[in-house]
Design a protein around this motif. Structure first.
Motif, PDB file in Angstrom:
ATOM      1  N   THR A  33       0.964  -1.104   0.021  1.00  0.00           N
ATOM      2  CA  THR A  33       0.096   0.216   0.072  1.00  0.00           C
ATOM      3  C   THR A  33       0.904   1.313  -0.097  1.00  0.00           C
ATOM      4  O   THR A  33       2.116   1.241   0.242  1.00  0.00           O
ATOM      5  CB  THR A  33      -1.042   0.080   1.310  1.00  0.00           C
ATOM      6  OG1 THR A  33      -0.107   0.257   2.349  1.00  0.00           O
ATOM      7  CG2 THR A  33      -1.776  -1.283   1.349  1.00  0.00           C
ATOM      8  N   TRP A  34       0.373   2.482  -0.367  1.00  0.00           N
ATOM      9  CA  TRP A  34       0.850   3.499  -0.292  1.00  0.00           C
ATOM     10  C   TRP A  34       0.676   4.416   0.530  1.00  0.00           C
ATOM     11  O   TRP A  34       0.750   5.696   0.857  1.00  0.00           O
ATOM     12  CB  TRP A  34       0.822   4.174  -1.782  1.00  0.00           C
ATOM     13  CG  TRP A  34       1.657   3.717  -2.903  1.00  0.00           C
ATOM     14  CD1 TRP A  34       1.416   2.557  -3.610  1.00  0.00           C
ATOM     15  CD2 TRP A  34       3.175   3.886  -2.736  1.00  0.00           C
ATOM     16  NE1 TRP A  34       2.231   2.217  -4.322  1.00  0.00           N
ATOM     17  CE2 TRP A  34       3.258   3.035  -4.226  1.00  0.00           C
ATOM     18  CE3 TRP A  34       3.973   4.874  -2.320  1.00  0.00           C
ATOM     19  CZ2 TRP A  34       4.948   2.926  -4.511  1.00  0.00           C
ATOM     20  CZ3 TRP A  34       5.332   4.531  -3.019  1.00  0.00           C
ATOM     21  CH2 TRP A  34       5.614   4.048  -3.981  1.00  0.00           C
ATOM     22  N   HIS A  35      -0.369   3.935   1.758  1.00  0.00           N
ATOM     23  CA  HIS A  35      -0.822   4.760   2.931  1.00  0.00           C
ATOM     24  C   HIS A  35       0.338   5.411   3.468  1.00  0.00           C
ATOM     25  O   HIS A  35       1.645   4.602   3.784  1.00  0.00           O
ATOM     26  CB  HIS A  35      -1.331   4.039   4.000  1.00  0.00           C
ATOM     27  CG  HIS A  35      -2.881   3.233   3.319  1.00  0.00           C
ATOM     28  ND1 HIS A  35      -3.653   3.933   2.239  1.00  0.00           N
ATOM     29  CD2 HIS A  35      -3.128   2.253   3.454  1.00  0.00           C
ATOM     30  CE1 HIS A  35      -4.642   3.201   2.083  1.00  0.00           C
ATOM     31  NE2 HIS A  35      -4.216   1.948   2.514  1.00  0.00           N
TER      32      HIS A  35
ATOM     33  N   ARG B 286       5.788   5.314   5.132  1.00  0.00           N
ATOM     34  CA  ARG B 286       5.091   4.610   4.267  1.00  0.00           C
ATOM     35  C   ARG B 286       4.712   3.329   4.917  1.00  0.00           C
ATOM     36  O   ARG B 286       5.218   2.721   5.689  1.00  0.00           O
ATOM     37  CB  ARG B 286       5.733   4.057   3.018  1.00  0.00           C
ATOM     38  CG  ARG B 286       4.735   3.440   2.036  1.00  0.00           C
ATOM     39  CD  ARG B 286       5.214   3.543   0.597  1.00  0.00           C
ATOM     40  NE  ARG B 286       4.971   1.969  -0.076  1.00  0.00           N
ATOM     41  CZ  ARG B 286       5.579   1.623  -0.862  1.00  0.00           C
ATOM     42  NH1 ARG B 286       6.497   2.098  -1.485  1.00  0.00           N
ATOM     43  NH2 ARG B 286       5.118   0.354  -1.223  1.00  0.00           N
TER      44      ARG B 286
ATOM     45  N   ALA C  71       0.145  10.822  -0.699  1.00  0.00           N
ATOM     46  CA  ALA C  71      -0.925  10.139  -0.735  1.00  0.00           C
ATOM     47  C   ALA C  71      -1.977  10.496  -1.876  1.00  0.00           C
ATOM     48  O   ALA C  71      -2.668   9.684  -2.416  1.00  0.00           O
ATOM     49  CB  ALA C  71      -1.823  10.499   0.445  1.00  0.00           C
TER      50      ALA C  71
ATOM     51  N   TYR D 230      -0.448   8.708  -4.983  1.00  0.00           N
ATOM     52  CA  TYR D 230      -0.820   7.458  -5.025  1.00  0.00           C
ATOM     53  C   TYR D 230      -2.071   6.832  -4.743  1.00  0.00           C
ATOM     54  O   TYR D 230      -2.449   5.776  -4.757  1.00  0.00           O
ATOM     55  CB  TYR D 230       0.458   6.753  -4.281  1.00  0.00           C
ATOM     56  CG  TYR D 230       1.725   6.817  -4.778  1.00  0.00           C
ATOM     57  CD1 TYR D 230       2.046   6.137  -5.874  1.00  0.00           C
ATOM     58  CD2 TYR D 230       2.479   7.511  -3.977  1.00  0.00           C
ATOM     59  CE1 TYR D 230       3.604   6.648  -6.249  1.00  0.00           C
ATOM     60  CE2 TYR D 230       3.869   7.788  -4.555  1.00  0.00           C
ATOM     61  CZ  TYR D 230       4.276   7.226  -5.656  1.00  0.00           C
ATOM     62  OH  TYR D 230       5.663   7.294  -6.296  1.00  0.00           O
TER      63      TYR D 230
ATOM     64  N   ALA E 298      -3.938   7.229  -1.978  1.00  0.00           N
ATOM     65  CA  ALA E 298      -3.778   6.667  -0.828  1.00  0.00           C
ATOM     66  C   ALA E 298      -4.169   7.179   0.562  1.00  0.00           C
ATOM     67  O   ALA E 298      -5.073   8.205   0.195  1.00  0.00           O
ATOM     68  CB  ALA E 298      -2.308   6.219  -0.502  1.00  0.00           C
ATOM     69  N   ASP E 299      -4.105   6.727   1.557  1.00  0.00           N
ATOM     70  CA  ASP E 299      -4.600   7.432   2.895  1.00  0.00           C
ATOM     71  C   ASP E 299      -3.462   8.074   3.604  1.00  0.00           C
ATOM     72  O   ASP E 299      -2.296   7.567   3.571  1.00  0.00           O
ATOM     73  CB  ASP E 299      -5.258   6.352   3.637  1.00  0.00           C
ATOM     74  CG  ASP E 299      -6.571   5.783   3.021  1.00  0.00           C
ATOM     75  OD1 ASP E 299      -7.019   6.149   2.106  1.00  0.00           O
ATOM     76  OD2 ASP E 299      -7.110   5.049   3.525  1.00  0.00           O
TER      77      ASP E 299
ATOM     78  N   SER F 251      -8.450  10.252   3.501  1.00  0.00           N
ATOM     79  CA  SER F 251      -8.602   9.238   2.211  1.00  0.00           C
ATOM     80  C   SER F 251      -8.353  10.022   1.005  1.00  0.00           C
ATOM     81  O   SER F 251      -9.092  10.905   0.804  1.00  0.00           O
ATOM     82  CB  SER F 251      -9.626   8.244   2.266  1.00  0.00           C
ATOM     83  OG  SER F 251      -9.551   7.530   1.275  1.00  0.00           O
TER      84      SER F 251
ATOM     85  N   GLY G 180      -8.061   8.070  -1.849  1.00  0.00           N
ATOM     86  CA  GLY G 180      -8.243   6.754  -2.681  1.00  0.00           C
ATOM     87  C   GLY G 180      -9.660   7.055  -3.507  1.00  0.00           C
ATOM     88  O   GLY G 180     -10.261   7.991  -3.536  1.00  0.00           O
TER      89      GLY G 180
END
Length: 95
Positions: free
Chosen positions: A31-33, A47, A71, A74, A76-77, A92, A94
Motif C-alpha cells: 500500500t502507499w498509505h 509509508r 497520498a 498514489y 492512498a490514505d 483518504s 483513494g
C-alpha cells in the motif's frame, strides 16, 4: 519426484483460484498509505509497512502536508498519529 512437484503446484494454483473466486486476496499487496508518526524530537512520514522513514520534520503540520502530497499522488490514505502513538485522524485520497 518431478511428478510430485507438478501435483503440488497444480494444487496450489487450484487453491489460489478458489480463494480468489470467493473474494479472498491470496497475495499481500503493498500500500502507499502514509503515516505521520512521532520521531526523535519531531515528526516523520513513513509509508505503511516500511521500517525506514520517508522524511522527517520539526512540525507535525509540515509532516502532514508532505504525507498528503504523497497520498494524493498514489491515491492512498494519510494516517495521522498522536504523540503517544494513537491514531488522531485519517484522510483518504483513494478512489
Amino acid at each position: 519426484m518431478s511428478q510430485q512437484n507438478s501435483l503440488t503446484n497444480d494444487i496450489q494454483k487450484l487453491l489460489h483460484a478458489i480463494l480468489k473466486a470467493l473474494g479472498y486476496d491470496t497475495q499481500r499487496k503493498r500500500t502507499w498509505h502514509q503515516h505521520v508518526v512521532p520521531y526523535e524530537n519531531g515528526w516523520a512520514v513513513r509509508r505503511e509497512g516500511n521500517k525506514r522513514i520517508t522524511s522527517k520534520h520539526r512540525k507535525q503540520s509540515t509532516a502532514i502536508n508532505k504525507a498528503k502530497t504523497l497520498a494524493k499522488r498514489y491515491k492512498a490514505d494519510v494516517i495521522i498519529h498522536r504523540e503517544r502513538g494513537g491514531i488522531r485522524d485519517r484522510v483518504s485520497y483513494g478512489d
